[in-house]
Design a protein around this motif. Structure first.
Motif: not given
Length: 57
Positions: A1-7, A16-24, A37-39, A47-49
């Motif tokens: 799944m991709d994350v749309d950072l603008r949305v 806001s930050s996605l670091i340390g977040k783990h959605p179901k 993951l980010v590259s 690598v993981t955030l």
């Protein structure tokens, strides 16, 4: 799944930050959690955030 950072920025704010977040997980019958993951770009290793979790929080 991709994350749309603008949305994500519109919904949760620019600070806001996605670091340390783990959605179901959204896979059927899965009770697990997702890791973001980010590259640097195409062909770069991902690598993981959470790698930066202790530095940011």
């Amino acid at each position: 799944m991709d994350v749309d950072l603008r949305v994500t920025a519109v919904l949760y704010g620019l600070d806001s930050s996605l670091i340390g977040k783990h959605p179901k997980c959204k896979v059927l019958d899965c009770d697990g959690e997702c890791n973001f993951l980010v590259s640097q770009g195409v062909g770069s290793p991902r690598v993981t955030l959470d790698r930066w979790k202790d530095e940011v929080l």
